[in-house]
Design a protein around this motif. Structure first.
Motif, mmCIF file in Angstrom:
data_model
loop_
_atom_site.group_PDB
_atom_site.id
_atom_site.type_symbol
_atom_site.label_atom_id
_atom_site.label_comp_id
_atom_site.label_asym_id
_atom_site.label_seq_id
_atom_site.Cartn_x
_atom_site.Cartn_y
_atom_site.Cartn_z
ATOM 1 N N ILE A 8 31.863 4.385 -10.282
ATOM 2 C CA ILE A 8 31.582 3.080 -10.883
ATOM 3 C C ILE A 8 30.638 3.243 -12.074
ATOM 4 N N GLU A 9 29.590 4.039 -11.909
ATOM 5 C CA GLU A 9 28.652 4.265 -13.009
ATOM 6 C C GLU A 9 29.335 4.911 -14.212
ATOM 7 N N GLN A 10 30.192 5.881 -13.953
ATOM 8 C CA GLN A 10 30.923 6.548 -15.035
ATOM 9 C C GLN A 10 31.804 5.546 -15.788
ATOM 10 N N ARG A 11 32.480 4.698 -15.052
ATOM 11 C CA ARG A 11 33.373 3.727 -15.686
ATOM 12 C C ARG A 11 32.597 2.631 -16.415
ATOM 13 N N ILE A 12 31.419 2.277 -15.924
ATOM 14 C CA ILE A 12 30.561 1.333 -16.652
ATOM 15 C C ILE A 12 30.184 1.942 -17.995
ATOM 16 N N ASP A 13 29.773 3.206 -17.976
ATOM 17 C CA ASP A 13 29.392 3.889 -19.218
ATOM 18 C C ASP A 13 30.545 3.920 -20.218
ATOM 19 N N LYS A 19 28.358 -3.463 -28.370
ATOM 20 C CA LYS A 19 28.762 -4.099 -29.629
ATOM 21 C C LYS A 19 27.929 -5.354 -29.846
ATOM 22 N N SER A 20 27.627 -5.635 -31.107
ATOM 23 C CA SER A 20 26.826 -6.820 -31.410
ATOM 24 C C SER A 20 27.620 -8.088 -31.098
ATOM 25 N N ARG A 21 26.878 -9.144 -30.763
ATOM 26 C CA ARG A 21 27.445 -10.459 -30.437
ATOM 27 C C ARG A 21 28.472 -10.382 -29.302
ATOM 28 N N THR A 22 28.245 -9.463 -28.379
ATOM 29 C CA THR A 22 29.136 -9.292 -27.233
ATOM 30 C C THR A 22 28.309 -9.351 -25.960
ATOM 31 N N MET A 23 28.774 -10.169 -25.006
ATOM 32 C CA MET A 23 28.122 -10.262 -23.701
ATOM 33 C C MET A 23 28.851 -9.344 -22.727
ATOM 34 N N TYR A 24 28.081 -8.633 -21.904
ATOM 35 C CA TYR A 24 28.619 -7.746 -20.882
ATOM 36 C C TYR A 24 28.056 -8.148 -19.521
ATOM 37 N N TRP A 25 28.877 -8.045 -18.467
ATOM 38 C CA TRP A 25 28.404 -8.277 -17.111
ATOM 39 C C TRP A 25 29.376 -7.631 -16.135
ATOM 40 N N LEU A 26 28.935 -7.508 -14.886
ATOM 41 C CA LEU A 26 29.774 -6.969 -13.819
ATOM 42 C C LEU A 26 30.186 -8.100 -12.894
ATOM 43 N N GLU A 27 31.356 -7.965 -12.310
ATOM 44 C CA GLU A 27 31.810 -8.894 -11.276
ATOM 45 C C GLU A 27 32.192 -8.088 -10.046
ATOM 46 N N VAL A 28 31.788 -8.596 -8.887
ATOM 47 C CA VAL A 28 32.145 -7.993 -7.612
ATOM 48 C C VAL A 28 32.891 -9.054 -6.827
ATOM 49 N N VAL A 29 34.093 -8.702 -6.363
ATOM 50 C CA VAL A 29 34.961 -9.652 -5.673
ATOM 51 C C VAL A 29 35.207 -9.161 -4.255
ATOM 52 N N ASP A 30 35.004 -10.046 -3.293
ATOM 53 C CA ASP A 30 35.310 -9.753 -1.895
ATOM 54 C C ASP A 30 36.761 -10.146 -1.643
ATOM 55 N N THR A 68 23.777 -1.375 -0.546
ATOM 56 C CA THR A 68 23.201 -0.121 -1.035
ATOM 57 C C THR A 68 23.748 0.220 -2.420
ATOM 58 N N ILE A 69 25.048 0.053 -2.608
ATOM 59 C CA ILE A 69 25.666 0.342 -3.908
ATOM 60 C C ILE A 69 25.172 -0.631 -4.967
ATOM 61 N N ILE A 70 25.061 -1.910 -4.614
ATOM 62 C CA ILE A 70 24.578 -2.916 -5.567
ATOM 63 C C ILE A 70 23.141 -2.596 -5.987
ATOM 64 N N ALA A 71 22.300 -2.227 -5.037
ATOM 65 C CA ALA A 71 20.910 -1.882 -5.365
ATOM 66 C C ALA A 71 20.871 -0.699 -6.328
ATOM 67 N N THR A 77 21.776 0.025 -14.173
ATOM 68 C CA THR A 77 22.076 -0.808 -15.340
ATOM 69 C C THR A 77 21.368 -2.154 -15.223
ATOM 70 N N GLN A 78 21.082 -2.748 -16.347
ATOM 71 C CA GLN A 78 20.437 -4.062 -16.361
ATOM 72 C C GLN A 78 21.466 -5.190 -16.493
ATOM 73 N N LEU A 79 22.738 -4.879 -16.330
ATOM 74 C CA LEU A 79 23.779 -5.893 -16.475
ATOM 75 C C LEU A 79 23.705 -6.922 -15.349
ATOM 76 N N THR A 80 24.003 -8.161 -15.676
ATOM 77 C CA THR A 80 24.092 -9.229 -14.687
ATOM 78 C C THR A 80 25.292 -8.953 -13.785
#
Length: 106
Positions: A8-13, A19-30, A68-71, A77-80
């Motif tokens: 997951i960390e590798q794929r986030i990287d 990029k400027s003027r771009t918002m980034y965040w993660l989503e976790v779906v159950d 544990t993974i979320i922590a 990363t500081q992503l929301t």
């Protein structure tokens, strides 16, 4: 679990381009039907459509393992992180509600 986290960390990287003027965040779906937790990297440049890229699926459908993974991801990363499909569930370690209401509800 450690291999899942590293993947997951590798794929986030790979997806986080800063990029400027771009918002980034993660989503976790159950996904209760497949008993998996799915991770997505989302980004949206101002004035453009949302883009969501699948990162990984955890087949270990255990909230303690996910916590544990979320922590670790929050430390990495500081992503929301937005949660979907977790209404009414709480983290086993902290007993905090994961998702208070369904998205789109007031």
């Amino acid at each position: 679990m450690n291999n899942d986290l590293k993947l997951i960390e590798q794929r986030i990287d790979e997806q986080f381009q800063r990029k400027s003027r771009t918002m980034y965040w993660l989503e976790v779906v159950d996904d209760v039907y497949d008993q998996t937790y799915n991770f997505f990297m989302c980004h949206q440049k101002k004035g453009e459509p949302l883009r969501s890229v699948p990162l990984h699926s955890l087949t270990d459908h255990d909230l303690a393992s996910l916590e544990t993974i979320i922590a670790a991801l929050q430390h990495y990363t500081q992503l929301t992180i937005h949660y979907f499909g977790f209404v009414g569930q709480e983290w086993p370690g902290s007993h905090r509600i994961i998702q208070k209401k369904r998205h789109g509800e007031e």
